[in-house]
Scaffold this active site. Sequence first.
Site, PDB file in Angstrom:
ATOM      1  N   VAL A  61      -0.171 123.771   2.751  1.00  0.00           N
ATOM      2  CA  VAL A  61      -2.063 122.860   2.464  1.00  0.00           C
ATOM      3  C   VAL A  61      -1.590 122.211   1.208  1.00  0.00           C
ATOM      4  CG1 VAL A  61      -3.411 124.665   3.920  1.00  0.00           C
ATOM      5  CG2 VAL A  61      -2.747 125.047   1.189  1.00  0.00           C
ATOM      6  N   TYR A 152      -8.139 131.728  -9.521  1.00  0.00           N
ATOM      7  CA  TYR A 152      -9.258 131.743  -8.516  1.00  0.00           C
ATOM      8  C   TYR A 152     -10.636 131.855  -7.937  1.00  0.00           C
ATOM      9  CZ  TYR A 152     -10.064 134.233  -4.047  1.00  0.00           C
ATOM     10  OH  TYR A 152      -9.971 135.028  -3.063  1.00  0.00           O
ATOM     11  N   LYS A 156     -12.549 129.217  -6.481  1.00  0.00           N
ATOM     12  CA  LYS A 156     -13.743 129.159  -5.596  1.00  0.00           C
ATOM     13  C   LYS A 156     -14.889 128.936  -5.898  1.00  0.00           C
ATOM     14  CE  LYS A 156     -10.838 131.055  -2.356  1.00  0.00           C
ATOM     15  NZ  LYS A 156     -10.611 130.806  -0.790  1.00  0.00           N
TER      16      LYS A 156
HETATM   17  N1  LIG Z   1      -9.800 138.966   2.061  1.00  0.00           N
HETATM   18  C1  LIG Z   1     -11.185 138.881   0.826  1.00  0.00           C
HETATM   19  O1  LIG Z   1     -10.763 139.816   0.385  1.00  0.00           O
HETATM   20  C2  LIG Z   1     -11.648 137.283   0.443  1.00  0.00           C
HETATM   21  C3  LIG Z   1     -12.079 137.597   0.177  1.00  0.00           C
HETATM   22  C4  LIG Z   1     -13.517 136.171  -0.504  1.00  0.00           C
HETATM   23  C5  LIG Z   1     -12.619 135.662   0.200  1.00  0.00           C
HETATM   24  N2  LIG Z   1     -11.055 135.402   1.033  1.00  0.00           N
HETATM   25  C6  LIG Z   1     -10.599 134.406   1.200  1.00  0.00           C
HETATM   26  O2  LIG Z   1      -9.878 134.067   2.679  1.00  0.00           O
HETATM   27  C7  LIG Z   1      -9.436 133.629   2.591  1.00  0.00           C
HETATM   28  C8  LIG Z   1      -8.427 134.320   3.688  1.00  0.00           C
HETATM   29  O3  LIG Z   1      -8.201 135.168   2.677  1.00  0.00           O
HETATM   30  P1  LIG Z   1      -7.157 136.950   3.378  1.00  0.00           P
HETATM   31  O4  LIG Z   1      -7.530 137.509   3.410  1.00  0.00           O
HETATM   32  O5  LIG Z   1      -7.408 136.418   5.151  1.00  0.00           O
HETATM   33  O6  LIG Z   1      -5.556 136.263   2.917  1.00  0.00           O
HETATM   34  P2  LIG Z   1      -4.454 136.501   3.914  1.00  0.00           P
HETATM   35  O7  LIG Z   1      -3.412 136.793   2.540  1.00  0.00           O
HETATM   36  O8  LIG Z   1      -4.004 137.797   4.643  1.00  0.00           O
HETATM   37  O9  LIG Z   1      -3.539 135.476   4.966  1.00  0.00           O
HETATM   38  C9  LIG Z   1      -4.105 134.014   4.247  1.00  0.00           C
HETATM   39  C10 LIG Z   1      -3.004 132.987   4.964  1.00  0.00           C
HETATM   40  O10 LIG Z   1      -3.335 131.871   4.000  1.00  0.00           O
HETATM   41  C11 LIG Z   1      -1.900 131.350   4.432  1.00  0.00           C
HETATM   42  N3  LIG Z   1      -1.551 130.551   3.319  1.00  0.00           N
HETATM   43  C12 LIG Z   1      -1.722 130.743   2.054  1.00  0.00           C
HETATM   44  N4  LIG Z   1      -1.219 129.980   1.419  1.00  0.00           N
HETATM   45  C13 LIG Z   1      -0.398 128.644   2.349  1.00  0.00           C
HETATM   46  C14 LIG Z   1      -0.112 127.312   1.926  1.00  0.00           C
HETATM   47  N5  LIG Z   1      -0.140 126.857   1.240  1.00  0.00           N
HETATM   48  N6  LIG Z   1      -0.540 126.728   3.065  1.00  0.00           N
HETATM   49  C15 LIG Z   1      -0.592 127.118   4.463  1.00  0.00           C
HETATM   50  N7  LIG Z   1      -1.273 128.130   4.608  1.00  0.00           N
HETATM   51  C16 LIG Z   1      -0.542 129.102   3.562  1.00  0.00           C
HETATM   52  C17 LIG Z   1      -0.520 132.358   3.976  1.00  0.00           C
HETATM   53  O11 LIG Z   1       0.357 132.030   5.104  1.00  0.00           O
HETATM   54  C18 LIG Z   1      -1.377 133.652   5.298  1.00  0.00           C
HETATM   55  O12 LIG Z   1      -1.264 133.457   6.066  1.00  0.00           O
HETATM   56  C19 LIG Z   1      -8.790 132.835   1.835  1.00  0.00           C
HETATM   57  O13 LIG Z   1      -8.997 131.801   1.583  1.00  0.00           O
HETATM   58  C20 LIG Z   1      -9.354 133.793   1.171  1.00  0.00           C
HETATM   59  O14 LIG Z   1      -9.585 133.577  -0.485  1.00  0.00           O
HETATM   60  C21 LIG Z   1     -10.643 136.660   0.860  1.00  0.00           C
END
Ligand SMILES: NC(=O)c1ccc[n+]([C@@H]2O[C@H](COP(=O)([O-])OP(=O)(O)OC[C@H]3O[C@@H](n4cnc5c(N)ncnc54)[C@H](O)[C@@H]3O)[C@@H](O)[C@H]2O)c1
Length: 253
Positions: A61, A152, A156
Amino acid sequence: MGRCKGKRALVTGGGSGIGAATARLLASDGAMVMLADRDVDAARSVASEIGEAAHATELQVTDQASWDNAIKATLDALGGWDVLVNCAGILRRGTIESTPLDMWHDVINVNLTGTWRGCRAAVAHMRENGGGGIVNLSSVSGLVGDSELCAYDASKGGVRLLTKSIAHYCTENQLGIRCNSIHPGVIQTPMVHNYIAEADDPENERKLWDAFTPEGVNAQAEDVAELIAFIASDPSHLINGAELVIDGGAMAS
Ligand SMILES: NC(=O)c1ccc[n+]([C@@H]2O[C@H](COP(=O)([O-])OP(=O)(O)OC[C@H]3O[C@@H](n4cnc5c(N)ncnc54)[C@H](O)[C@@H]3O)[C@@H](O)[C@H]2O)c1
């Protein structure tokens, strides 16, 4: 065939966690889905488990040429593009004093600038092709500060207001594009599990993260996917520029 019948969705971060759960649910709700991830093997594996409604492509990305390729792959495979879900993200530990500049840049580049790149491409395409919807993954960390998550939180918080600016622009110009942000609390995904595992004292770290979510609440990626699928579907047409918290009530007090 459900609420997303006929939609053509590009889901970044589709190889894991919330992105993978979202791709699965969108497909079972009738959408065609492109899973885009820097970990293309993970995206391929989720896509093949979903079946013929899903495809996978590599996406970094932070890289514009990679976005251009992923969008071309989406248009070729799905025949159009109506929905963008920006799930790709990274989580790094660091206070204002302990965050090195390269970590700051990494987190902002992936979480904020990466989301901006996707939104910019989506608006350019969707305005000429009947409109669409953008769903951006912010976080409760985009609403309140945590001393340990300096970069972070900033990324966000940026996603939150980027989303509102896009919604305002698209409404003002009657582009038929909605843009909303989703703000999950602590969701049980590899992102959180890895962050805890890498802490100096993982057991204590786990307690801190568990304490965020109200007792008795089970917060899984599939729960967030339910909200995303609704926001991506037409019955949510009145929801635009909104910040939607999904945390089992943690932020209510
Ligand atoms: N899990 C939580 O508690 C939580 C809470 C709030 C927000 N989020 C947000 O939700 C979204 C998904 O998080 P998740 O928990 O499923 O995380 P995850 O780590 O399970 O999945 C994230 C995915 O993004 C991909 N990724 C990372 N950097 C990338 C890049 N530069 N280019 C392309 N792909 C990339 C990774 O390979 C992975 O498959 C994120 O934006 C995270 O910040 C998660």
